[in-house]
Each structure stands twice: as C-alpha cells, then as structure tokens.
Design a protein around this motif. Structure first.
Motif, mmCIF file in Angstrom:
data_model
loop_
_atom_site.group_PDB
_atom_site.id
_atom_site.type_symbol
_atom_site.label_atom_id
_atom_site.label_comp_id
_atom_site.label_asym_id
_atom_site.label_seq_id
_atom_site.Cartn_x
_atom_site.Cartn_y
_atom_site.Cartn_z
ATOM 1 N N UNK A 22 -2.034 -18.250 6.575
ATOM 2 C CA UNK A 22 -1.652 -16.893 6.956
ATOM 3 C C UNK A 22 -0.149 -16.710 6.877
ATOM 4 N N UNK A 23 0.619 -17.708 7.305
ATOM 5 C CA UNK A 23 2.074 -17.609 7.292
ATOM 6 C C UNK A 23 2.576 -17.371 5.877
ATOM 7 N N UNK A 24 1.910 -17.977 4.891
ATOM 8 C CA UNK A 24 2.305 -17.760 3.505
ATOM 9 C C UNK A 24 2.208 -16.302 3.104
ATOM 10 N N UNK A 25 1.220 -15.590 3.648
ATOM 11 C CA UNK A 25 1.085 -14.160 3.367
ATOM 12 C C UNK A 25 2.020 -13.336 4.233
ATOM 13 N N UNK A 26 2.121 -13.701 5.494
ATOM 14 C CA UNK A 26 2.929 -12.919 6.434
ATOM 15 C C UNK A 26 4.417 -13.019 6.109
ATOM 16 N N UNK A 34 -3.135 -7.877 6.125
ATOM 17 C CA UNK A 34 -3.919 -8.324 7.271
ATOM 18 C C UNK A 34 -4.966 -9.313 6.794
ATOM 19 N N UNK A 35 -5.344 -10.207 7.682
ATOM 20 C CA UNK A 35 -6.395 -11.181 7.421
ATOM 21 C C UNK A 35 -7.684 -10.621 8.005
ATOM 22 N N UNK A 45 -2.386 -9.468 11.538
ATOM 23 C CA UNK A 45 -1.739 -8.465 10.698
ATOM 24 C C UNK A 45 -0.229 -8.587 10.825
ATOM 25 N N UNK A 46 0.460 -8.203 9.764
ATOM 26 C CA UNK A 46 1.920 -8.189 9.806
ATOM 27 C C UNK A 46 2.367 -6.938 10.561
ATOM 28 N N UNK A 47 3.632 -6.929 10.954
ATOM 29 C CA UNK A 47 4.186 -5.771 11.659
ATOM 30 C C UNK A 47 4.131 -4.531 10.773
ATOM 31 N N UNK A 118 -8.094 -10.748 2.332
ATOM 32 C CA UNK A 118 -6.774 -10.218 2.647
ATOM 33 C C UNK A 118 -6.775 -8.727 2.336
ATOM 34 N N UNK A 119 -6.366 -7.927 3.306
ATOM 35 C CA UNK A 119 -6.255 -6.480 3.118
ATOM 36 C C UNK A 119 -4.787 -6.116 2.989
ATOM 37 N N UNK A 120 -4.471 -5.306 1.999
ATOM 38 C CA UNK A 120 -3.111 -4.824 1.788
ATOM 39 C C UNK A 120 -3.125 -3.305 1.863
ATOM 40 N N UNK A 121 -2.186 -2.748 2.601
ATOM 41 C CA UNK A 121 -2.032 -1.293 2.667
ATOM 42 C C UNK A 121 -0.841 -0.880 1.814
ATOM 43 N N UNK A 122 -1.039 0.145 1.008
ATOM 44 C CA UNK A 122 0.022 0.668 0.154
ATOM 45 C C UNK A 122 0.242 2.130 0.520
ATOM 46 N N UNK A 123 1.482 2.449 0.827
ATOM 47 C CA UNK A 123 1.868 3.837 1.090
ATOM 48 C C UNK A 123 2.437 4.392 -0.212
ATOM 49 N N UNK A 124 1.703 5.298 -0.887
ATOM 50 C CA UNK A 124 2.165 5.794 -2.187
ATOM 51 C C UNK A 124 3.515 6.499 -2.139
ATOM 52 N N UNK A 125 3.910 6.991 -0.964
ATOM 53 C CA UNK A 125 5.179 7.715 -0.869
ATOM 54 C C UNK A 125 6.368 6.792 -0.630
ATOM 55 N N UNK A 126 6.089 5.540 -0.281
ATOM 56 C CA UNK A 126 7.181 4.613 0.042
ATOM 57 C C UNK A 126 7.712 3.939 -1.213
#
Length: 201
Positions: A22-26, A34-35, A45-47, A118-126
């Motif tokens: 997990x640390x490798x992803x975080x 998030x795991x 989950x990361x911050x 592993x779940x990744x969130x992408x904010x298209x506006x960022x």
C-alpha cells in the motif's frame, strides 16, 4: 520457536507486506488512490482520495451508485476481475472519474495485500502543476522552451500560447522545433504524453 510464536510472526510479516504494498501506492505524490477489499469497501485511502470523496460517499444519485457498484464489482470479482471506469457526479454536481483496477494475481501472491483492487479518482477539471524543472533537467530545455511546454500541457494551442506570452506564433514554432529535437518527438500530442508521464512538479 513454538507454533504460536511462528503463527504470530507470520501474521506480522503479512501485515508488513500489506503495508509495504500500500505504501508504494500511497507514496505516489498526491494521487487520489484507495485500496479496495473483496466486498468493494475502501480499506485505505490517500489524503487526496479523502479530499475528493469525503466520508466514502460516492454519489447521492441512486442510478450513479449502481454504476459505481458495478464498476467496483468488475474489478474485485473473484473470477476473472477486469479493470473498469465510470464517470459520476458528486453531490455538488462536479464530475469525477473512478478507475478501478484489480491487483494482479502474481502481485497478490507475492505481497499478499489486504485488498484486491486499487481505485483511482480523477478530477477532470484539475490540472497538475507542470514538472518544468524535471523537463529542463532531463531534456536540457531553456526557460522559454519549458514555459512553452507547460502551456501546451495546460491545453493551449500554439496560437493561444503565443497570445498568453504576448509574442508571435512564429517565435513559438522555433521553440517548438527545438523542444521536439531535444525530446525526440515530432507531434504536440506525443510531447504532451511524454511530459505527462514524468509526473507532477
């Protein structure tokens, strides 16, 4: 060593392996990851993930919750898990993209992570800050060439970049030819893809 001690030691080693995986992803900068466990729940989950999705509330809309659950179920399936992606709206109306990828079986056998995907969130506006110091160091770009690359990464065309810099497009075409020669690419789309792979600034 008794059987109980060996069992306890094995448990500690497995937990350390979970943490290392997990640390490798975080540690991937400010990535919103998030795991996910076998049941699709967020285990860690990361911050950045928590900031985009506070309180594990995916969406307030029932139809979108069903689409999100289906995407997560594909990535966490016991048999033949598959990556999945879904675009959804948060309560505020802003859109996010969820990408759920199963952890490969060889990785799971080797590291025994606590989760299965592993779940990744992408904010298209960022738009992440450009890594101009890294680009300059890697490709020996001048400050003007790095600034042009940052504008192109930000979605500018050559003409709008010229307007932003208050110069002629012909001047930027010369800079762009130099950037292409130094980076070894021949198209703007390839340049943007290459620089994006180098990560955030």
């Amino acid at each position: 060593m008794t059987t109980m001690q060996a069992t306890a030691r094995g448990q500690v080693e497995r937990e350390q392996a979970h943490d290392l995986y997990w640390q490798g992803h975080a540690d991937q900068g400010a990535e919103a990851v998030a795991l996910l466990g076998e049941d699709g729940r967020v285990l860690r989950a990361t911050a950045a993930f928590d900031a985009l999705l506070p309180g594990d509330r995916w969406s307030a809309l029932p139809g979108e919750r069903a689409r999100i659950a289906a995407a997560i179920a594909r990535a966490t399936a016991r048999t033949a898990p598959q990556p999945a992606a879904v675009r959804f709206c948060r309560g505020s109306g802003a859109a996010l993209i969820l990408i759920a990828r199963p952890i490969p079986w060889p990785t799971r056998l080797l590291h025994a992570p606590a989760g299965v995907a592993i779940a990744t969130l992408v904010d298209p506006t960022h738009r992440p800050a450009p890594a101009t110091p890294l680009w300059r160091e890697a490709f020996d770009l001048t400050p003007a060439e790095a600034e042009l690359a940052a504008l192109l990464m930000g979605g500018h065309s050559l003409e709008s970049a010229a307007a932003a810099r208050d110069c002629r497009p012909a001047t930027l075409r010369v800079h762009l030819r130099h950037v292409f020669a130094k980076t070894g690419v021949s198209r703007q789309s390839d340049l943007v893809a290459l620089l994006a792979r180098m990560g955030r600034g």
